[in-house]
Design an enzyme around this catalytic site. Structure first.
Site, PDB file in Angstrom:
ATOM      1  N   TYR A  19      -1.277  -2.219  10.779  1.00  0.00           N
ATOM      2  CA  TYR A  19      -1.549  -2.840   9.473  1.00  0.00           C
ATOM      3  C   TYR A  19      -0.493  -2.405   8.456  1.00  0.00           C
ATOM      4  O   TYR A  19       0.096  -3.239   7.752  1.00  0.00           O
ATOM      5  CB  TYR A  19      -2.959  -2.431   8.983  1.00  0.00           C
ATOM      6  CG  TYR A  19      -3.095  -2.442   7.479  1.00  0.00           C
ATOM      7  CD1 TYR A  19      -3.061  -3.645   6.773  1.00  0.00           C
ATOM      8  CD2 TYR A  19      -3.236  -1.255   6.749  1.00  0.00           C
ATOM      9  CE1 TYR A  19      -3.161  -3.658   5.382  1.00  0.00           C
ATOM     10  CE2 TYR A  19      -3.336  -1.265   5.366  1.00  0.00           C
ATOM     11  CZ  TYR A  19      -3.292  -2.469   4.690  1.00  0.00           C
ATOM     12  OH  TYR A  19      -3.382  -2.481   3.322  1.00  0.00           O
ATOM     13  N   HIS A  20      -0.249  -1.084   8.386  1.00  0.00           N
ATOM     14  CA  HIS A  20       0.731  -0.609   7.403  1.00  0.00           C
ATOM     15  C   HIS A  20       2.117  -1.171   7.720  1.00  0.00           C
ATOM     16  O   HIS A  20       2.895  -1.485   6.817  1.00  0.00           O
ATOM     17  CB  HIS A  20       0.745   0.926   7.365  1.00  0.00           C
ATOM     18  CG  HIS A  20      -0.502   1.504   6.773  1.00  0.00           C
ATOM     19  ND1 HIS A  20      -1.502   2.062   7.532  1.00  0.00           N
ATOM     20  CD2 HIS A  20      -0.916   1.570   5.486  1.00  0.00           C
ATOM     21  CE1 HIS A  20      -2.483   2.452   6.731  1.00  0.00           C
ATOM     22  NE2 HIS A  20      -2.162   2.178   5.495  1.00  0.00           N
ATOM     23  N   THR A  39       0.839  -1.202   0.000  1.00  0.00           N
ATOM     24  CA  THR A  39       0.000   0.000   0.000  1.00  0.00           C
ATOM     25  C   THR A  39       0.874   1.252   0.000  1.00  0.00           C
ATOM     26  O   THR A  39       1.976   1.245   0.561  1.00  0.00           O
ATOM     27  CB  THR A  39      -0.955   0.011   1.223  1.00  0.00           C
ATOM     28  OG1 THR A  39      -1.256   1.365   1.568  1.00  0.00           O
ATOM     29  CG2 THR A  39      -0.365  -0.654   2.438  1.00  0.00           C
ATOM     30  N   SER A  92       0.100   2.754  10.891  1.00  0.00           N
ATOM     31  CA  SER A  92      -0.709   1.845  11.716  1.00  0.00           C
ATOM     32  C   SER A  92       0.003   0.490  11.757  1.00  0.00           C
ATOM     33  O   SER A  92       0.904   0.224  10.958  1.00  0.00           O
ATOM     34  CB  SER A  92      -2.108   1.649  11.106  1.00  0.00           C
ATOM     35  OG  SER A  92      -2.019   0.830   9.961  1.00  0.00           O
ATOM     36  N   LYS A 109       2.660  -4.536   6.274  1.00  0.00           N
ATOM     37  CA  LYS A 109       3.001  -4.475   4.842  1.00  0.00           C
ATOM     38  C   LYS A 109       4.480  -4.107   4.656  1.00  0.00           C
ATOM     39  O   LYS A 109       5.128  -4.586   3.728  1.00  0.00           O
ATOM     40  CB  LYS A 109       2.127  -3.431   4.141  1.00  0.00           C
ATOM     41  CG  LYS A 109       0.649  -3.754   4.128  1.00  0.00           C
ATOM     42  CD  LYS A 109       0.329  -4.812   3.101  1.00  0.00           C
ATOM     43  CE  LYS A 109      -1.145  -4.942   2.830  1.00  0.00           C
ATOM     44  NZ  LYS A 109      -1.470  -6.034   1.923  1.00  0.00           N
TER      45      LYS A 109
HETATM   46  N1  LIG Z   1      -8.929  -2.004  -1.425  1.00  0.00           N
HETATM   47  C1  LIG Z   1      -8.020  -1.053  -1.334  1.00  0.00           C
HETATM   48  O1  LIG Z   1      -8.328   0.155  -1.416  1.00  0.00           O
HETATM   49  C2  LIG Z   1      -6.575  -1.412  -1.147  1.00  0.00           C
HETATM   50  C3  LIG Z   1      -5.603  -0.382  -1.182  1.00  0.00           C
HETATM   51  C4  LIG Z   1      -4.270  -0.722  -1.012  1.00  0.00           C
HETATM   52  C5  LIG Z   1      -3.900  -2.033  -0.816  1.00  0.00           C
HETATM   53  N2  LIG Z   1      -4.859  -3.008  -0.776  1.00  0.00           N
HETATM   54  C6  LIG Z   1      -4.426  -4.384  -0.546  1.00  0.00           C
HETATM   55  O2  LIG Z   1      -4.979  -5.212  -1.550  1.00  0.00           O
HETATM   56  C7  LIG Z   1      -5.307  -6.482  -1.004  1.00  0.00           C
HETATM   57  C8  LIG Z   1      -6.758  -6.798  -1.289  1.00  0.00           C
HETATM   58  O3  LIG Z   1      -7.570  -5.765  -0.774  1.00  0.00           O
HETATM   59  P1  LIG Z   1      -9.134  -5.898  -0.733  1.00  0.00           P
HETATM   60  O4  LIG Z   1      -9.683  -4.548  -0.517  1.00  0.00           O
HETATM   61  O5  LIG Z   1      -9.609  -6.721  -1.883  1.00  0.00           O
HETATM   62  O6  LIG Z   1      -9.293  -6.727   0.634  1.00  0.00           O
HETATM   63  P2  LIG Z   1     -10.353  -7.859   1.025  1.00  0.00           P
HETATM   64  O7  LIG Z   1     -10.293  -8.012   2.507  1.00  0.00           O
HETATM   65  O8  LIG Z   1     -11.683  -7.575   0.404  1.00  0.00           O
HETATM   66  O9  LIG Z   1      -9.729  -9.157   0.326  1.00  0.00           O
HETATM   67  C9  LIG Z   1      -8.751  -9.951   0.927  1.00  0.00           C
HETATM   68  C10 LIG Z   1      -9.254 -11.397   0.912  1.00  0.00           C
HETATM   69  O10 LIG Z   1      -8.207 -12.208   1.451  1.00  0.00           O
HETATM   70  C11 LIG Z   1      -8.765 -13.165   2.310  1.00  0.00           C
HETATM   71  N3  LIG Z   1      -7.729 -13.522   3.276  1.00  0.00           N
HETATM   72  C12 LIG Z   1      -7.198 -12.760   4.270  1.00  0.00           C
HETATM   73  N4  LIG Z   1      -6.270 -13.450   4.948  1.00  0.00           N
HETATM   74  C13 LIG Z   1      -6.187 -14.662   4.366  1.00  0.00           C
HETATM   75  C14 LIG Z   1      -5.431 -15.832   4.643  1.00  0.00           C
HETATM   76  N5  LIG Z   1      -4.566 -15.864   5.657  1.00  0.00           N
HETATM   77  N6  LIG Z   1      -5.596 -16.916   3.856  1.00  0.00           N
HETATM   78  C15 LIG Z   1      -6.490 -16.909   2.824  1.00  0.00           C
HETATM   79  N7  LIG Z   1      -7.249 -15.827   2.527  1.00  0.00           N
HETATM   80  C16 LIG Z   1      -7.108 -14.725   3.300  1.00  0.00           C
HETATM   81  C17 LIG Z   1      -9.985 -12.502   2.936  1.00  0.00           C
HETATM   82  O11 LIG Z   1     -10.947 -13.429   3.358  1.00  0.00           O
HETATM   83  C18 LIG Z   1     -10.488 -11.622   1.767  1.00  0.00           C
HETATM   84  O12 LIG Z   1     -11.485 -12.285   1.016  1.00  0.00           O
HETATM   85  C19 LIG Z   1      -4.970  -6.426   0.481  1.00  0.00           C
HETATM   86  O13 LIG Z   1      -3.695  -6.986   0.685  1.00  0.00           O
HETATM   87  C20 LIG Z   1      -4.943  -4.942   0.772  1.00  0.00           C
HETATM   88  O14 LIG Z   1      -4.102  -4.638   1.848  1.00  0.00           O
HETATM   89  C21 LIG Z   1      -6.186  -2.721  -0.937  1.00  0.00           C
END
Ligand SMILES: NC(=O)c1ccc[n+]([C@@H]2O[C@H](COP(=O)([O-])OP(=O)(O)OC[C@H]3O[C@@H](n4cnc5c(N)ncnc54)[C@H](O)[C@@H]3O)[C@@H](O)[C@H]2O)c1
Length: 393
Positions: free
Chosen positions: A181-182, A144, A179, A185
């Site tokens: 979380y960050h 991120t 955070s 990453k």
């Molecule tokens: N959506 C955004 O705006 C955004 C921005 C920057 C980065 N990201 C990154 O992109 C990725 C996806 O984001 P998103 O918004 O689709 O999130 P999301 O939570 O909707 O999707 C992540 C999926 O991964 C699954 N998951 C989590 N831990 C797991 C594990 N240990 N084993 C198997 N499955 C697991 C969850 O059940 C979920 O369905 C994440 O890594 C997030 O940090 C998202």
């Protein structure tokens, strides 16, 4: 290409999988269904109704045939991850299966540990399996832009050059995350960089901005394939929460001064960028970083955009700033390079208002669902550790 995607039940991944399957790729999708459980823990639900995985899979097969194999399980379970990789032998892994919420990680020690363990251990397992089973595989990892924080200097794409006694050295740009979380990453970033350096693996680490929107170019007009949109204080991004507030006639609530700036991109662009990264793998042993966002907005700009679009369709949107539950700079310099994807052919769509209009069109029929959980729109998770609702300013 054989592509393994972790997090297939998540917001970004279901549409990404549809897109990659429509291009003829074979997909192994992995998920442990954690996102559904965590949103439930926050007392909330997706504003857009989503189907159970079995129905999503049936819809997927109806539209794309047998391009997808689904593996339900947890990537932090090494034996499970090993078995999936051994059976499927991916040529690329798109790793999105992590916990994506800063506020969730700030609730207490348990949520912080859960986020760290889930994200860092999952990535570690994938790296070790790559080394032992598919060392030529390309890992596209979702990081991120929040890893960098908000320094008072321009942010390069991962690295910067330093010179000492006439010799140049390329160094990782410092990360100042906001955070736990960050931080998870940032640890992933270090671990992936190390694995590429020591074992000769290859990876593209995507520093992604905030993704928004409900529609993509491969969106089939089939409600079983709709992706989720969360609005609770942990899993709803500011733009999602503003759109949901506008839809139910509640004032939008930017935090503090509202001058916090971030990079944003629509979901259709995120899918375009991830596809470009998959199609253009780095060399063996190469670790590279792409900053993936399209435009920078402040939180107030976002609220004003939602108001503008909402007012155009007759919603009469109000804005009432509230206390900021986070510890962060509220008015700051923000400039970040994002050339790599453009150089590889990314064509930004540049139309936030159009995407917001689609979002509101998709949310208005679901007003009842949002209103039934409207309590979850106002934040109570404070970075200080206290837990009480933030007050209007
Ligand atoms: N959506 C955004 O705006 C955004 C921005 C920057 C980065 N990201 C990154 O992109 C990725 C996806 O984001 P998103 O918004 O689709 O999130 P999301 O939570 O909707 O999707 C992540 C999926 O991964 C699954 N998951 C989590 N831990 C797991 C594990 N240990 N084993 C198997 N499955 C697991 C969850 O059940 C979920 O369905 C994440 O890594 C997030 O940090 C998202």
């Amino acid at each position: 290409m054989r592509i393994m995607i972790t997090g297939i039940d998540g917001y970004l991944v279901l549409p990404l999988t549809q897109h990659l399957a429509s291009l003829g790729h074979e997909i192994a999708g992995v998920d442990n269904m954690l996102r559904r459980k965590m949103v439930g823990e926050m007392g909330s639900l997706s504003a857009i109704p989503i189907e159970p995985m079995a129905i999503r899979l049936q819809a997927f097969y109806d539209h794309f045939g047998d391009k997808l194999r689904f593996y339900q399980g947890d990537v932090t379970d090494y034996s499970f991850t090993y078995e999936v990789m051994r059976e499927f032998k991916p040529e690329a892994i798109v790793h999105l299966g992590e916990i994506p919420s800063a506020p969730y990680s700030m609730i207490n020690v348990h949520k912080s540990n859960q986020t760290m363990m889930n994200n860092i251990v999952g990535t570690q397992n994938l790296l070790f399996c790559m080394r032992d089973i598919v060392p030529d595989c390309h890992m596209v990892k979702l990081g991120t832009m929040g890893e960098y924080g908000t320094p008072n200097v321009p942010i390069p794409e991962g690295f910067f050059e330093m010179e000492y006694k006439g010799k140049k050295e390329v160094m990782p740009f410092p990360r100042i995350p906001g955070s736990w979380y960050h931080l998870s990453k940032v640890h992933d970033t270090q671990n992936i960089m190390f694995a590429c350096r020591i074992w000769g693996l290859r990876s593209t680490d995507i520093m992604q901005g905030v993704v928004y929107g409900t529609r993509t170019d491969t969106f089939k007009d089939d409600p079983r394939l709709r992706t989720r949109l969360d609005f609770d204080e942990a899993f709803g991004t500011a733009i999602n929460r503003f759109a949901c507030q506008a839809a139910i006639g509640m004032a939008l609530t930017p935090y503090g001064k509202g001058l916090q700036k971030r990079g944003f991109l629509p979901i259709r662009d995120s899918i375009q960028c991830l596809t470009i990264a998959i199609n253009n793998p780095p060399k063996p042993g190469e670790y590279r970083v792409f900053n993936q966002f399209e435009e920078v907005y402040s939180i107030s700009d976002l609220a004003l955009k939602v108001k503008e679009v909402g007012d155009e369709i007759g919603l009469n949107v109000q804005i009432n700033p509230i206390e900021n539950p986070r510890v962060e700079k509220e008015d700051h310099f923000y400039e970040a390079e994002h050339r790599c994807l453009l150089d590889l052919g990314y064509k930004p769509t540049h139309d936030m208002k159009k995407e917001l209009r689609f979002m509101l069109e998709d949310l208005l029929p679901n007003k009842g669902r949002i209103s039934s959980r409207s309590h979850s729109l106002l934040p109570s998770i404070r970075w200080s550790g206290k837990r009480d609702k933030c007050r209007p300013l």
